[in-house]
Design an enzyme around this catalytic site. Structure first.
Site, PDB file in Angstrom:
ATOM      1  N   PRO A  86      51.840  20.827  23.753  1.00  0.00           N
ATOM      2  CA  PRO A  86      50.471  21.400  23.112  1.00  0.00           C
ATOM      3  C   PRO A  86      49.802  21.321  21.598  1.00  0.00           C
ATOM      4  CG  PRO A  86      52.320  22.248  23.673  1.00  0.00           C
ATOM      5  CD  PRO A  86      52.807  21.280  23.136  1.00  0.00           C
ATOM      6  N   GLU A 113      61.389  22.431  24.194  1.00  0.00           N
ATOM      7  CA  GLU A 113      60.620  22.515  22.604  1.00  0.00           C
ATOM      8  C   GLU A 113      59.687  22.076  22.520  1.00  0.00           C
ATOM      9  OE1 GLU A 113      60.909  26.228  23.354  1.00  0.00           O
ATOM     10  OE2 GLU A 113      59.778  26.184  21.263  1.00  0.00           O
TER      11      GLU A 113
HETATM   12  N1  LIG Z   1      48.280  21.046  27.049  1.00  0.00           N
HETATM   13  C1  LIG Z   1      49.946  21.407  27.305  1.00  0.00           C
HETATM   14  C2  LIG Z   1      51.152  20.771  26.560  1.00  0.00           C
HETATM   15  C3  LIG Z   1      52.037  21.463  27.389  1.00  0.00           C
HETATM   16  C4  LIG Z   1      53.002  20.718  27.161  1.00  0.00           C
HETATM   17  C5  LIG Z   1      53.744  19.252  26.961  1.00  0.00           C
HETATM   18  C6  LIG Z   1      55.380  19.147  26.939  1.00  0.00           C
HETATM   19  C7  LIG Z   1      56.003  19.678  27.091  1.00  0.00           C
HETATM   20  C8  LIG Z   1      56.969  19.437  26.533  1.00  0.00           C
HETATM   21  C9  LIG Z   1      57.869  21.509  25.778  1.00  0.00           C
HETATM   22  N2  LIG Z   1      56.498  21.911  26.436  1.00  0.00           N
HETATM   23  C10 LIG Z   1      57.497  23.294  26.761  1.00  0.00           C
HETATM   24  C11 LIG Z   1      56.967  24.230  24.620  1.00  0.00           C
HETATM   25  C12 LIG Z   1      57.396  25.251  24.932  1.00  0.00           C
HETATM   26  C13 LIG Z   1      56.705  25.754  23.291  1.00  0.00           C
HETATM   27  C14 LIG Z   1      56.533  25.059  22.324  1.00  0.00           C
HETATM   28  C15 LIG Z   1      56.736  25.357  20.246  1.00  0.00           C
HETATM   29  N3  LIG Z   1      55.425  25.393  20.124  1.00  0.00           N
HETATM   30  C16 LIG Z   1      55.319  26.453  18.989  1.00  0.00           C
HETATM   31  C17 LIG Z   1      54.124  27.506  19.381  1.00  0.00           C
HETATM   32  C18 LIG Z   1      53.184  27.026  20.767  1.00  0.00           C
HETATM   33  C19 LIG Z   1      54.394  25.861  21.742  1.00  0.00           C
HETATM   34  C20 LIG Z   1      56.600  23.846  22.448  1.00  0.00           C
HETATM   35  C21 LIG Z   1      56.643  23.009  23.817  1.00  0.00           C
HETATM   36  C22 LIG Z   1      55.703  21.260  26.033  1.00  0.00           C
HETATM   37  C23 LIG Z   1      54.453  21.286  26.990  1.00  0.00           C
HETATM   38  N4  LIG Z   1      51.605  22.763  26.714  1.00  0.00           N
HETATM   39  N5  LIG Z   1      50.341  22.979  26.966  1.00  0.00           N
END
Ligand SMILES: Nc1cc(-c2ccc3ccn(Cc4ccc(CN5CCCC5)cc4)c3c2)n[nH]1
Length: 240
Positions: A86, A113
């Site tokens: 993200p 995460e």
């Molecule tokens: N364009 C797009 C790409 C993705 C994506 C890609 C790879 C992974 C691997 C794990 N996660 C889930 C995930 C959940 C929470 C956080 C924590 N962050 C804190 C604030 C917002 C979120 C990060 C990540 C992915 C998500 N999502 N959207």
């Protein structure tokens, strides 16, 4: 083009074997290999995640497992490593064209995460690494983002699309959204196809299509208009 994907859910990438992309594999235009990250664990639980340093919700993927997996998968011709996140740079049609020119792409699908940052830092010592976002929303993992990116990239490869002119006239290719499309019947549920499209006057048809694209872009994506190069809009366009 050689594509490798590393994931703890290999079955998520099955759609790459179907339809247009499956045909591209059958035609030898691309090779797609999906690898199970757990193949590089050494413990009975096949652990791939652990608690985050500094606290916080959820778990983080362990660097050791990813390091061994990427050492193995990235061996041979040095690939471009793409890591969906993200927090990545935006995946755009321009980046899709860049990737379409690469001989090898490796996609690292995170879950939980995300992946310990040192995996990217270490890989960056040996290859180009892009942390890429497909949009401003949070998925559960990287697999769906890889499906999106592989589809957008592979359709640009010569021989993949039945109609190559389609990719050439993609949205964004002239910086605008494409306008509405119609096919038979001429009237459907009392809705008629715009007269101009049946006129056979291709100068008028092209003008009408550009007007529709401009109106739609102005209405839905005014940011794209701001990004147009100087002189992209002629005096007729600016009157809209
Ligand atoms: N364009 C797009 C790409 C993705 C994506 C890609 C790879 C992974 C691997 C794990 N996660 C889930 C995930 C959940 C929470 C956080 C924590 N962050 C804190 C604030 C917002 C979120 C990060 C990540 C992915 C998500 N999502 N959207």
């Amino acid at each position: 083009m050689r594509i490798d994907v590393v994931t703890i859910f290999p079955e998520y990438l099955e759609p790459l074997r179907a339809a247009l992309l499956g045909k591209a594999v059958d035609k030898g235009l691309i090779s797609v290999d999906v690898h199970d990250l757990r193949d590089w664990t050494h413990d009975v639980h096949k652990a791939v995640d652990d608690s985050p340093y500094g606290g916080g919700p959820g778990m983080v993927m362990k660097p050791q497992v990813w390091g061994e997996a990427l050492d193995a998968v990235c061996a041979g011709e040095t690939p471009r490593l793409v890591v969906p996140t993200p927090a990545g740079r935006p995946f755009t049609q321009r980046l899709a064209h860049e990737y379409a020119a690469e001989p090898r792409l490796v996609f690292a699908c995170g879950r939980y995460e995300g992946i310990d940052q040192r995996v990217v830092d270490d890989a960056s010592r040996r290859m180009r690494v892009d942390e890429v976002s497909i949009g401003d929303y949070v998925l559960v993992g990287g697999e769906v983002a890889v499906l999106v990116m592989v589809e957008a990239v592979v359709r640009l490869l010569p021989g993949v699309l039945g109609n190559p002119a389609s990719a050439a006239q993609d949205s964004f290719s002239d910086g605008l959204l494409e306008g509405p499309s119609y096919t038979r019947p001429e009237v459907w549920r009392d809705l008629a196809v715009p007269e101009v499209l049946r006129s056979g006057n291709h100068r008028l048809i092209d003008r009408w299509r550009r007007d529709q694209a401009l109106r739609r872009t102005l209405e839905r994506r005014p940011d794209l208009l701001d990004a147009l190069p100087e002189g992209a809009l002629d005096k007729h366009d600016r009157k809209l």
